[in-house]
Design a protein around this motif. Structure first.
Motif, PDB file in Angstrom:
ATOM      1  N   TYR A 168      45.972  72.100  84.466  1.00  0.00           N
ATOM      2  CA  TYR A 168      45.854  73.055  85.570  1.00  0.00           C
ATOM      3  C   TYR A 168      45.845  74.480  85.021  1.00  0.00           C
ATOM      4  O   TYR A 168      46.705  74.848  84.217  1.00  0.00           O
ATOM      5  N   ASP A 169      44.858  75.270  85.434  1.00  0.00           N
ATOM      6  CA  ASP A 169      44.785  76.672  85.024  1.00  0.00           C
ATOM      7  C   ASP A 169      45.710  77.477  85.925  1.00  0.00           C
ATOM      8  O   ASP A 169      45.440  77.657  87.117  1.00  0.00           O
ATOM      9  N   THR A 170      46.803  77.987  85.368  1.00  0.00           N
ATOM     10  CA  THR A 170      47.815  78.658  86.190  1.00  0.00           C
ATOM     11  C   THR A 170      47.415  80.071  86.591  1.00  0.00           C
ATOM     12  O   THR A 170      47.951  80.619  87.554  1.00  0.00           O
ATOM     13  N   ILE A 171      46.470  80.683  85.904  1.00  0.00           N
ATOM     14  CA  ILE A 171      46.003  82.017  86.272  1.00  0.00           C
ATOM     15  C   ILE A 171      44.951  81.931  87.371  1.00  0.00           C
ATOM     16  O   ILE A 171      45.011  82.639  88.385  1.00  0.00           O
ATOM     17  N   LEU A 172      43.971  81.045  87.189  1.00  0.00           N
ATOM     18  CA  LEU A 172      42.941  80.854  88.208  1.00  0.00           C
ATOM     19  C   LEU A 172      43.443  80.023  89.382  1.00  0.00           C
ATOM     20  O   LEU A 172      42.780  79.940  90.420  1.00  0.00           O
ATOM     21  N   ASN A 173      44.590  79.358  89.195  1.00  0.00           N
ATOM     22  CA  ASN A 173      45.207  78.529  90.231  1.00  0.00           C
ATOM     23  C   ASN A 173      44.320  77.368  90.649  1.00  0.00           C
ATOM     24  O   ASN A 173      44.157  77.073  91.837  1.00  0.00           O
ATOM     25  N   ILE A 174      43.740  76.698  89.659  1.00  0.00           N
ATOM     26  CA  ILE A 174      42.858  75.560  89.940  1.00  0.00           C
ATOM     27  C   ILE A 174      43.077  74.464  88.896  1.00  0.00           C
ATOM     28  O   ILE A 174      43.422  74.755  87.747  1.00  0.00           O
ATOM     29  N   PRO A 175      42.868  73.202  89.266  1.00  0.00           N
ATOM     30  CA  PRO A 175      42.836  72.131  88.264  1.00  0.00           C
ATOM     31  C   PRO A 175      41.522  72.215  87.506  1.00  0.00           C
ATOM     32  O   PRO A 175      40.471  72.480  88.095  1.00  0.00           O
ATOM     33  N   ILE A 176      41.564  72.012  86.206  1.00  0.00           N
ATOM     34  CA  ILE A 176      40.313  72.076  85.440  1.00  0.00           C
ATOM     35  C   ILE A 176      39.842  70.700  84.990  1.00  0.00           C
ATOM     36  O   ILE A 176      38.658  70.509  84.712  1.00  0.00           O
ATOM     37  N   ALA A 177      40.765  69.725  84.919  1.00  0.00           N
ATOM     38  CA  ALA A 177      40.356  68.369  84.536  1.00  0.00           C
ATOM     39  C   ALA A 177      41.427  67.379  84.956  1.00  0.00           C
ATOM     40  O   ALA A 177      42.616  67.693  84.951  1.00  0.00           O
ATOM     41  N   GLU A 178      40.959  66.180  85.325  1.00  0.00           N
ATOM     42  CA  GLU A 178      41.866  65.081  85.648  1.00  0.00           C
ATOM     43  C   GLU A 178      41.293  63.793  85.074  1.00  0.00           C
ATOM     44  O   GLU A 178      40.079  63.587  85.068  1.00  0.00           O
ATOM     45  N   GLU A 179      42.183  62.941  84.605  1.00  0.00           N
ATOM     46  CA  GLU A 179      41.773  61.683  83.994  1.00  0.00           C
ATOM     47  C   GLU A 179      42.740  60.585  84.407  1.00  0.00           C
ATOM     48  O   GLU A 179      43.935  60.836  84.590  1.00  0.00           O
ATOM     49  N   ILE A 180      42.223  59.372  84.544  1.00  0.00           N
ATOM     50  CA  ILE A 180      43.055  58.206  84.838  1.00  0.00           C
ATOM     51  C   ILE A 180      43.204  57.398  83.548  1.00  0.00           C
ATOM     52  O   ILE A 180      42.211  56.966  82.957  1.00  0.00           O
TER      53      ILE A 180
END
Length: 404
Positions: A204-216
């Motif tokens: 999670y990008d804490t500055i942009l406040n967005i998730p950047i990647a997720e994996e299972i």
């Protein structure tokens, strides 16, 4: 919505054949004729601007060109009938002209791919609306079919809806943002797929406040976590990562070579859990409990500042009274706080480093609460859902902050 097809076609169709009943008492208006022919249809995409719309929903090219050799030496042939389902209008018959190229002898048909894909019955708006339905919250495939029935009057089968959920990767989704800040939080959430335990890895990008990647991932091994972080930040800034206190993270972050901030909230929570057990005990005096709480507050105050020098002074003052500190807090000081003091205070040196991983924790609570994280069946299913959640979260909460 019902008028969108009219606006689209009126700007896309080059010519239209009129019928006698189109001339009532005055010159017919183009939009009114289209309204009568495609009333209540909901198609939002542009069709070929060289289309010619004849009577009774017959489509053909105004200037047909062979898609194989780009020749305009084309002869017209018969019409091909299709029966698409146009939203709440239900099934309708349309006719598409077929052609044969005299140059290469290839045959082709008038294309309406922007409206409905070949060999499909439901127009593209159904798959477009699927994204909006998923973004509002998790639904099973059959529940989504019921939603389509409610809003459009037609219910695609659950297998059809499953085909509309297209994910290009097998185990990972990434955000469309092209430049990250370099300051992240990493966390995991366990889920169950067909009753088997899996892990949802999130950067999670804490500055942009967005998730950047997720994996299972089936297991949260050191290799799997390290690979996920490195591949997710390839060709991107990688300055600092905030995590909780899972022991393996320190070794992983050292291998990656990134500043590693340990979550202050989780530190307080760990110590608080131990303190709470003592406070509930009937074998501890009230005086001892008060002393325990006061020293616990002193430990918290070490990290309740953004000035490193102030933090060090508070720690040294507390260590001067080390013999008076309750043993449970002595253990945390000697085994946790002192060895990891640098990892606990990176946020005091850089204002961009987050002192907690609360942002990614909040993202989990909003996108995958406990009551639904055990009901998934396949990796593709959960990634389809999370992909839409990522898009909605980015559009709603994302920030455009330049940290360079």
């Amino acid at each position: 919505m019902p008028n969108e097809i009219i606006t689209t076609l009126s700007s896309s169709i080059a010519s239209m054949q009129l019928n006698l009943f189109d001339f009532v008492v005055e010159k017919p208006k183009f939009d009114e004729v289209l309204t009568r022919r495609f009333q209540r249809s909901e198609i939002t995409r542009n069709v070929n601007k060289n289309l010619n719309l004849l009577s009774n929903n017959h489509f053909e090219y105004l200037n047909p060109i062979c898609p194989n050799c780009n020749s305009n030496h084309v002869i017209k042939q018969e019409y091909h009938e299709r029966n698409p389902i146009l939203a709440d209008s239900g099934p309708q018959k349309i006719y598409l002209r077929r052609y044969k190229c005299k140059s290469c002898s290839k045959k082709f048909t008038t294309s309406l791919d922007s409206v409905i894909k070949p060999h499909h019955r439901y127009v593209n708006i159904y798959s477009d609306k699927l994204e909006s339905l998923i973004q509002t919250g998790y639904r099973s495939l059959r529940k989504l079919g019921e939603d389509f029935q409610t809003f459009f009057g037609n219910s695609p089968s659950h297998t059809t809806i499953k085909k509309w959920q297209t994910i290009e990767v097998e185990k990972r989704i990434t955000n469309t943002i092209t430049l990250y800040s370099g300051y992240y939080a990493y966390d995991e959430q366990y889920i169950r797929l067909n009753g088997k335990r899996h892990y949802r890895l999130t950067l999670y990008d804490t500055i942009l406040n967005i998730p950047i990647a997720e994996e299972i991932a089936p297991k949260r091994t050191t290799e799997a976590i390290k690979r996920f972080i490195e591949e997710s930040t390839k060709n991107q800034p990688l300055i600092a990562i905030t995590t909780d206190h899972f022991r393996r993270y320190k070794r992983i972050m050292d291998k990656i070579g990134v500043k590693h901030q340990l979550c202050i909230f989780h530190l307080f929570k760990m110590i608080g859990n131990s303190v709470h057990k003592i406070l509930k005990s009937k074998n501890v005096s009230k005086r001892e409990k008060i002393t325990l709480c006061l020293y616990f507050t002193d430990i918290k105050n070490i990290f309740r500042t953004y000035n490193e020098e102030t933090s060090i002074n508070r720690l040294e003052t507390l260590l001067d009274k080390f013999k008076d500190i309750p043993k449970v807090l002595q253990r945390y000081l000697t085994k946790k706080i002192l060895p990891d003091f640098q990892r606990l205070t990176h946020f005091m040196i850089s204002p961009f480093i987050q002192r907690t991983s609360n942002k990614v924790e909040n993202y989990y609570r909003q996108t995958d609460p406990n009551q639904i994280k055990k009901i998934y069946k396949t990796i593709k299913g959960i990634l389809s859902y999370l992909n839409q959640k990522m898009k909605k979260w980015t559009a709603k909460h994302g920030k455009n902050i330049n940290t360079q």
